[in-house]
Design an enzyme around this catalytic site. Sequence first.
Site, PDB file in Angstrom:
ATOM      1  N   GLU A   1       0.821  -1.221   0.000  1.00 14.26           N
ATOM      2  CA  GLU A   1       0.000   0.000   0.000  1.00 14.26           C
ATOM      3  C   GLU A   1       0.852   1.267   0.000  1.00 14.26           C
ATOM      4  O   GLU A   1       0.412   2.324   0.439  1.00 14.26           O
ATOM      5  CB  GLU A   1      -0.959   0.016   1.190  1.00 14.26           C
ATOM      6  CG  GLU A   1      -1.944  -1.134   1.248  1.00 14.26           C
ATOM      7  CD  GLU A   1      -2.891  -1.227   0.054  1.00 14.26           C
ATOM      8  OE1 GLU A   1      -2.853  -0.336  -0.814  1.00 14.26           O
ATOM      9  OE2 GLU A   1      -3.639  -2.210  -0.014  1.00 14.26           O
TER      10      GLU A   1
ATOM     11  N   HIS B   1      -2.364   1.665   8.848  1.00  7.95           N
ATOM     12  CA  HIS B   1      -3.362   0.901   8.090  1.00  7.95           C
ATOM     13  C   HIS B   1      -3.499  -0.486   8.727  1.00  7.95           C
ATOM     14  O   HIS B   1      -2.495  -1.153   8.941  1.00  7.95           O
ATOM     15  CB  HIS B   1      -2.920   0.785   6.630  1.00  7.95           C
ATOM     16  CG  HIS B   1      -3.697  -0.229   5.858  1.00  7.95           C
ATOM     17  ND1 HIS B   1      -5.068  -0.218   5.787  1.00  7.95           N
ATOM     18  CD2 HIS B   1      -3.306  -1.312   5.137  1.00  7.95           C
ATOM     19  CE1 HIS B   1      -5.477  -1.232   5.052  1.00  7.95           C
ATOM     20  NE2 HIS B   1      -4.424  -1.925   4.657  1.00  7.95           N
TER      21      HIS B   1
ATOM     22  N   HIS C   1      -6.268  -4.149   9.376  1.00  6.18           N
ATOM     23  CA  HIS C   1      -7.475  -4.910   9.008  1.00  6.18           C
ATOM     24  C   HIS C   1      -8.146  -5.312  10.325  1.00  6.18           C
ATOM     25  O   HIS C   1      -8.606  -6.446  10.474  1.00  6.18           O
ATOM     26  CB  HIS C   1      -7.129  -6.172   8.215  1.00  6.18           C
ATOM     27  CG  HIS C   1      -6.441  -5.925   6.918  1.00  6.18           C
ATOM     28  ND1 HIS C   1      -5.954  -6.937   6.126  1.00  6.18           N
ATOM     29  CD2 HIS C   1      -6.164  -4.768   6.255  1.00  6.18           C
ATOM     30  CE1 HIS C   1      -5.391  -6.413   5.035  1.00  6.18           C
ATOM     31  NE2 HIS C   1      -5.493  -5.104   5.100  1.00  6.18           N
TER      32      HIS C   1
ATOM     33  N   HIS D   1     -12.050  -4.240   2.976  1.00  7.11           N
ATOM     34  CA  HIS D   1     -10.596  -4.307   3.138  1.00  7.11           C
ATOM     35  C   HIS D   1     -10.136  -3.988   4.576  1.00  7.11           C
ATOM     36  O   HIS D   1      -9.649  -4.871   5.264  1.00  7.11           O
ATOM     37  CB  HIS D   1      -9.952  -3.366   2.109  1.00  7.11           C
ATOM     38  CG  HIS D   1      -8.465  -3.353   2.131  1.00  7.11           C
ATOM     39  ND1 HIS D   1      -7.705  -2.997   1.035  1.00  7.11           N
ATOM     40  CD2 HIS D   1      -7.569  -3.626   3.112  1.00  7.11           C
ATOM     41  CE1 HIS D   1      -6.423  -3.071   1.348  1.00  7.11           C
ATOM     42  NE2 HIS D   1      -6.306  -3.439   2.611  1.00  7.11           N
TER      43      HIS D   1
HETATM   44 ZN   LIG Z   1      -4.605  -3.797   3.732  1.00  4.98          ZN
END
Ligand SMILES: [Zn+2]
Length: 209
Positions: A70, A89, A91, A153
């Site tokens: 990313e 970031h 999940h 996501h």
């Molecule tokens: Zn991700």
Amino acid sequence: MRKELLKYAKMSSKSGLTVGTTGNVSVRKEDSMFITPSALPYDEMELDDLLEVNVHSGEIVKGHRNPSSETSMHRYIYEKDESIGAIVHTHSTYATIFACANLPIPPVHYTIADVGREVPVAPYARYGSEKLAQYAVETIAKEKCNGILLANHGVVAVGETLADAYRRAEVIEEVAHLAYGSYNLKLVNPLTADDLDEALEGFKTYVSG
Ligand SMILES: [Zn+2]
């Protein structure tokens, strides 16, 4: 700065915000950003594994590993907003349940005021794609918030410092958990915009309550 990045990357794994090799953390320094590598478990990560990438060109300035998938998303977010100095970031589970349902996290708890009026969802695009990076940037700018969901996501939290971005990633997961419970009770009772503004005002002098 690299030491701090490594500390927060490892914390994200220990706290359960990230699992395995998912998620990534970065911090900006002038025209560069330091970012976690791709496909390396956090508990095995060392200072040497972190990469330095030029925010504008995407060129790797320093580092021998592949940068996070990313990386474009991190770069675009920094390019768009000079005031953002760090990005987390994840999940994380409950927040990602909302992302999978394409449902913004409602402001059921006052702590979300640090992130925004709610946590909006950016449209779906394949992980690592330019399109996903653009959707993320657009959603943060449009909603004027410090955290968003990426449909189907995960979560992106931003801040001036790593401490800010990390705290917001934690708050997003916590409020998602509470909102999930509220939906289960079939009693979602969101705070008003005025309640949230008042809470945010209070945070300036009083960090936790
Ligand atoms: Zn991700």
